[in-house]
Design an enzyme around this catalytic site. Sequence first.
Site, mmCIF file in Angstrom:
data_model
loop_
_atom_site.group_PDB
_atom_site.id
_atom_site.type_symbol
_atom_site.label_atom_id
_atom_site.label_comp_id
_atom_site.label_asym_id
_atom_site.label_seq_id
_atom_site.Cartn_x
_atom_site.Cartn_y
_atom_site.Cartn_z
ATOM 1 N N HIS A 39 0.843 -1.238 0.017
ATOM 2 C CA HIS A 39 0.221 0.054 -0.059
ATOM 3 C C HIS A 39 0.702 1.402 -0.044
ATOM 4 N N CYS A 99 -7.282 -6.376 5.225
ATOM 5 C CA CYS A 99 -8.714 -6.364 5.708
ATOM 6 C C CYS A 99 -9.656 -7.302 5.420
ATOM 7 N N GLY A 133 7.339 -2.000 5.061
ATOM 8 C CA GLY A 133 6.100 -2.441 5.905
ATOM 9 C C GLY A 133 6.451 -2.827 7.351
ATOM 10 N N SER A 134 5.624 -3.874 7.849
ATOM 11 C CA SER A 134 5.915 -4.247 9.155
ATOM 12 C C SER A 134 5.890 -5.808 9.142
ATOM 13 N N ILE A 185 -6.887 -7.952 14.180
ATOM 14 C CA ILE A 185 -6.562 -9.358 13.416
ATOM 15 C C ILE A 185 -7.130 -10.293 14.186
ATOM 16 N N ASP A 216 -5.939 -13.231 25.133
ATOM 17 C CA ASP A 216 -5.140 -12.205 25.152
ATOM 18 C C ASP A 216 -4.479 -11.876 26.578
ATOM 19 N N TYR A 239 -7.442 0.038 21.599
ATOM 20 C CA TYR A 239 -8.343 1.094 21.187
ATOM 21 C C TYR A 239 -9.546 1.696 21.871
ATOM 22 N N ALA A 244 0.475 1.157 12.665
ATOM 23 C CA ALA A 244 0.184 0.241 11.505
ATOM 24 C C ALA A 244 -1.070 0.236 11.012
ATOM 25 N N LEU A 245 -1.472 1.011 9.943
ATOM 26 C CA LEU A 245 -2.523 1.038 9.329
ATOM 27 C C LEU A 245 -2.614 1.304 7.820
HETATM 28 C C1 FAD Z 1 -5.138 -9.316 8.358
HETATM 29 C C2 FAD Z 1 -4.909 -7.998 8.294
HETATM 30 C C3 FAD Z 1 -6.122 -7.151 8.351
HETATM 31 C C4 FAD Z 1 -5.736 -5.658 8.251
HETATM 32 N N1 FAD Z 1 -6.845 -4.666 8.327
HETATM 33 C C5 FAD Z 1 -6.815 -3.460 8.078
HETATM 34 C C6 FAD Z 1 -7.692 -2.604 7.951
HETATM 35 O O1 FAD Z 1 -9.039 -3.002 8.153
HETATM 36 N N2 FAD Z 1 -7.670 -1.213 8.160
HETATM 37 C C7 FAD Z 1 -6.245 -0.867 8.062
HETATM 38 O O2 FAD Z 1 -6.102 0.491 7.925
HETATM 39 N N3 FAD Z 1 -5.107 -1.412 7.983
HETATM 40 C C8 FAD Z 1 -5.326 -2.825 8.029
HETATM 41 N N4 FAD Z 1 -4.236 -3.772 8.189
HETATM 42 C C9 FAD Z 1 -3.160 -3.171 8.254
HETATM 43 C C10 FAD Z 1 -2.428 -2.916 6.657
HETATM 44 O O3 FAD Z 1 -2.466 -4.095 6.073
HETATM 45 C C11 FAD Z 1 -1.100 -2.256 7.036
HETATM 46 O O4 FAD Z 1 -1.020 -1.432 7.607
HETATM 47 C C12 FAD Z 1 -0.545 -1.956 5.624
HETATM 48 O O5 FAD Z 1 -0.239 -3.191 4.843
HETATM 49 C C13 FAD Z 1 0.896 -1.339 5.633
HETATM 50 O O6 FAD Z 1 1.162 -1.292 4.399
HETATM 51 P P1 FAD Z 1 2.695 -0.921 3.811
HETATM 52 O O7 FAD Z 1 2.879 -0.984 2.375
HETATM 53 O O8 FAD Z 1 3.397 0.143 4.672
HETATM 54 O O9 FAD Z 1 3.421 -2.328 4.375
HETATM 55 P P2 FAD Z 1 3.316 -3.849 4.028
HETATM 56 O O10 FAD Z 1 1.809 -4.070 3.596
HETATM 57 O O11 FAD Z 1 3.818 -4.630 5.242
HETATM 58 O O12 FAD Z 1 4.310 -4.061 2.668
HETATM 59 C C14 FAD Z 1 5.625 -4.084 2.603
HETATM 60 C C15 FAD Z 1 6.127 -4.491 1.354
HETATM 61 O O13 FAD Z 1 7.559 -4.576 1.482
HETATM 62 C C16 FAD Z 1 8.085 -5.960 1.028
HETATM 63 N N5 FAD Z 1 9.189 -6.067 1.454
HETATM 64 C C17 FAD Z 1 9.671 -6.046 2.710
HETATM 65 N N6 FAD Z 1 10.934 -6.119 2.945
HETATM 66 C C18 FAD Z 1 11.549 -6.330 1.691
HETATM 67 C C19 FAD Z 1 12.890 -6.650 1.067
HETATM 68 N N7 FAD Z 1 13.920 -6.768 1.419
HETATM 69 N N8 FAD Z 1 12.914 -6.862 -0.368
HETATM 70 C C20 FAD Z 1 11.912 -6.535 -1.107
HETATM 71 N N9 FAD Z 1 10.671 -6.281 -0.711
HETATM 72 C C21 FAD Z 1 10.481 -6.140 0.656
HETATM 73 C C22 FAD Z 1 7.148 -7.048 1.384
HETATM 74 O O14 FAD Z 1 7.081 -8.072 0.581
HETATM 75 C C23 FAD Z 1 5.829 -6.066 1.384
HETATM 76 O O15 FAD Z 1 5.099 -6.272 -0.055
HETATM 77 C C24 FAD Z 1 -4.399 -5.202 8.169
HETATM 78 C C25 FAD Z 1 -3.458 -5.918 8.051
HETATM 79 C C26 FAD Z 1 -3.614 -7.293 8.146
HETATM 80 C C27 FAD Z 1 -2.534 -8.225 8.323
HETATM 81 N N1 NAD Z 2 -10.063 -3.308 11.280
HETATM 82 C C1 NAD Z 2 -8.781 -2.679 11.153
HETATM 83 O O1 NAD Z 2 -8.499 -1.492 11.167
HETATM 84 C C2 NAD Z 2 -7.474 -3.455 11.343
HETATM 85 C C3 NAD Z 2 -7.879 -4.772 11.147
HETATM 86 C C4 NAD Z 2 -6.621 -5.827 11.212
HETATM 87 C C5 NAD Z 2 -5.439 -5.173 11.546
HETATM 88 N N2 NAD Z 2 -5.273 -4.098 11.529
HETATM 89 C C6 NAD Z 2 -4.006 -3.449 12.095
HETATM 90 O O2 NAD Z 2 -2.817 -4.270 11.937
HETATM 91 C C7 NAD Z 2 -1.947 -4.199 13.115
HETATM 92 C C8 NAD Z 2 -1.867 -5.635 13.490
HETATM 93 O O3 NAD Z 2 -2.912 -6.103 14.174
HETATM 94 P P1 NAD Z 2 -2.913 -6.893 15.234
HETATM 95 O O4 NAD Z 2 -4.211 -7.426 15.761
HETATM 96 O O5 NAD Z 2 -1.707 -8.112 15.212
HETATM 97 O O6 NAD Z 2 -2.445 -5.915 16.628
HETATM 98 P P2 NAD Z 2 -3.185 -5.264 17.677
HETATM 99 O O7 NAD Z 2 -2.218 -4.407 18.202
HETATM 100 O O8 NAD Z 2 -4.417 -4.812 17.113
HETATM 101 O O9 NAD Z 2 -3.539 -6.352 18.615
HETATM 102 C C9 NAD Z 2 -2.406 -7.054 19.282
HETATM 103 C C10 NAD Z 2 -3.175 -8.001 20.472
HETATM 104 O O10 NAD Z 2 -2.214 -8.754 20.873
HETATM 105 C C11 NAD Z 2 -2.291 -8.467 22.577
HETATM 106 N N3 NAD Z 2 -0.922 -9.218 22.736
HETATM 107 C C12 NAD Z 2 0.208 -8.833 22.809
HETATM 108 N N4 NAD Z 2 1.001 -9.521 23.325
HETATM 109 C C13 NAD Z 2 0.358 -10.665 23.745
HETATM 110 C C14 NAD Z 2 0.970 -11.994 24.221
HETATM 111 N N5 NAD Z 2 2.293 -12.256 24.508
HETATM 112 N N6 NAD Z 2 -0.159 -12.866 24.609
HETATM 113 C C15 NAD Z 2 -1.429 -12.529 24.294
HETATM 114 N N7 NAD Z 2 -1.943 -11.547 23.909
HETATM 115 C C16 NAD Z 2 -0.874 -10.664 23.335
HETATM 116 C C17 NAD Z 2 -2.517 -7.140 22.741
HETATM 117 O O11 NAD Z 2 -3.032 -7.105 24.046
HETATM 118 C C18 NAD Z 2 -3.524 -6.839 21.602
HETATM 119 O O12 NAD Z 2 -4.771 -6.814 22.047
HETATM 120 C C19 NAD Z 2 -2.448 -3.393 13.906
HETATM 121 O O13 NAD Z 2 -1.695 -1.980 13.910
HETATM 122 C C20 NAD Z 2 -3.882 -3.166 13.465
HETATM 123 O O14 NAD Z 2 -4.437 -1.947 13.898
HETATM 124 C C21 NAD Z 2 -6.417 -3.193 11.648
#
Ligand code: FAD
Ligand code: NAD
Length: 442
Positions: free
Chosen positions: A10, A42, A111-112, A159, A178, A187, A296-297
């Site tokens: 993204h 997401c 990213g992360s 997640i 948790d 949150y 991280a969003l």
């Molecule tokens: C299951 C899930 C649900 C989520 N839901 C939401 C949501 O509803 N709303 C929201 O706002 N956010 C949500 N998030 C969080 C959101 O996905 C992340 O904040 C977002 O992906 C960050 O984008 P980014 O491009 O910074 O990093 P990333 O998505 O982590 O992308 C990083 C990219 O860098 C590449 N990369 C890393 N290291 C290297 C390297 N050495 N060489 C080449 N390439 C490399 C990776 O392959 C990857 O494609 C969700 C995340 C997950 C996992």
């Molecule tokens: N709807 C959305 O906007 C959405 C959806 C999915 C992910 N995301 C984003 O992606 C990122 C990752 O999501 P996530 O759910 O992994 O992180 P999160 O920070 O939302 O939740 C992590 C949870 O793990 C718990 N935790 C931490 N250490 C632990 C341990 N050792 N044992 C048990 N519980 C523990 C914390 O108390 C917390 O509730 C976040 O920044 C989140 O905001 C956003």
Amino acid sequence: MKTVIIGSNHAGIAAANTLLDNYPGNEVVLIDRNTNLSYLGCGTALWVGRQIDGYEGLFYTNKEDFIKKGAKIFLQSSVTNIDFDGKVVHFEDEAGNPTTESYDKLVLATGSKPIVPNIPGKDLDGIHFLKLFQEGQAVDHAMSSEGVNTVAVIGAGYIGVEIAEAAKRRGKNVLLFDAMPTSLASYYDPEFTERMDANLEKHGIELHFGELATEYKGDTRVTQLVTDKGSYDVDMVINAIGFTANSDLGREHLDTFRNGAYLVDSHQKTSDDSVYAVGDSATIYSNALEATTYIALATNAVRSGIVAGHNIGGTVLDGIGVQGSNGISIFGYNMVSTGLSVAAAAKNNIDVDYTDYEDLQKPGFIKENGAVKIRIVYEKSSRRIVGAQLASTEDISANIHMFSLAIQEHVTIDKLKLLDIFFLPHFNQPYNYITMAALKAK
Ligand SMILES: Cc1cc2nc3c(=O)[nH]c(=O)nc-3n(C[C@H](O)[C@H](O)[C@H](O)COP(=O)(O)OP(=O)(O)OC[C@H]3O[C@@H](n4cnc5c(N)ncnc54)[C@H](O)[C@@H]3O)c2cc1C
Ligand SMILES: NC(=O)c1ccc[n+]([C@@H]2O[C@H](COP(=O)([O-])OP(=O)(O)OC[C@H]3O[C@@H](n4cnc5c(N)ncnc54)[C@H](O)[C@@H]3O)[C@@H](O)[C@H]2O)c1
């Protein structure tokens, strides 16, 4: 000018598109180690929980789109190191050949990565993460396997709660763990999380909060989860205890935040003049905290990519900071928040007060009508709004944008009291909950 972007999800995509669409003549090179780009994580829970038909719609662009725009793009190509002095990126291309690209400007969009619980048995089969598309596929596949009946989810953040719902929709016994005493504790305040917890329990999810996993047991495959309070037979584990910044490539050279994220200024520039960092790999400015932080969003990833793209392209553009606005919808129960909860404010030593209100969304004579709970959090000394939370079966999501703007613009709780909010019975009430909550503020 030649810009190399490492990471094409993204944040990297937003930076690339900003440059390609607005600054013709710029050379843009994207490098990513994954096979795909633009995966909307997401949607994983929606797909795994069969609320949508498949994963195909979860990608919004592809390699060809960038080639058409004149960019060079390498997928399945892992960057191994960066020569920051010589301005050269070293990577292995798809065929495994060592390759280089020089740059004038570099964008780190790496990213992360999910935090790995550091406990015995963490590498057993049947233990999953949910970050990449491929990991979503693995979870989906595992849930279709015979013998996978009980799923333990570790971490009840966004997640964890979303995938717990999905697993339940797939007919599994779901145990949600948790470390904190409630779900979604980062949150929302307990008055809100208790509603989500009741909602999860009502739908058959077994809650284990304030309980820490200490070991995963099994021969090659996980069969048992041990915690500080008991042990449970499980067929599958999903770890979701948060993300940390992936700054492996630049940590030695660039200034970083306490979690390793690249420290950036309002142009997304790092401590190296030629290097920008965006998305989950970088810090972000919080208007609620009035400080640099890490959130991280995907929304932040997109905005920070746009800011970096314009600054590299030659238009000076300052990022305006964020509020960390977020939302979740679980079995039809919706919660949204922005800025700081009361708990988050206390953790950050910000002295706050709050005002709560609860009412029906629409007048009582409207049949389809749900109750809405709202909390507005404001700083005691300045009275500026620093956070808001809403929960309802109604779609209350759009409300949160106004609170996000209020925090950004340092609006006080008093300014909200007589704010012009329209009324139409189809939508809301004349004495609506925003006005009423604001009027109740001390
Ligand atoms: C299951 C899930 C649900 C989520 N839901 C939401 C949501 O509803 N709303 C929201 O706002 N956010 C949500 N998030 C969080 C959101 O996905 C992340 O904040 C977002 O992906 C960050 O984008 P980014 O491009 O910074 O990093 P990333 O998505 O982590 O992308 C990083 C990219 O860098 C590449 N990369 C890393 N290291 C290297 C390297 N050495 N060489 C080449 N390439 C490399 C990776 O392959 C990857 O494609 C969700 C995340 C997950 C996992
Ligand atoms: N709807 C959305 O906007 C959405 C959806 C999915 C992910 N995301 C984003 O992606 C990122 C990752 O999501 P996530 O759910 O992994 O992180 P999160 O920070 O939302 O939740 C992590 C949870 O793990 C718990 N935790 C931490 N250490 C632990 C341990 N050792 N044992 C048990 N519980 C523990 C914390 O108390 C917390 O509730 C976040 O920044 C989140 O905001 C956003």
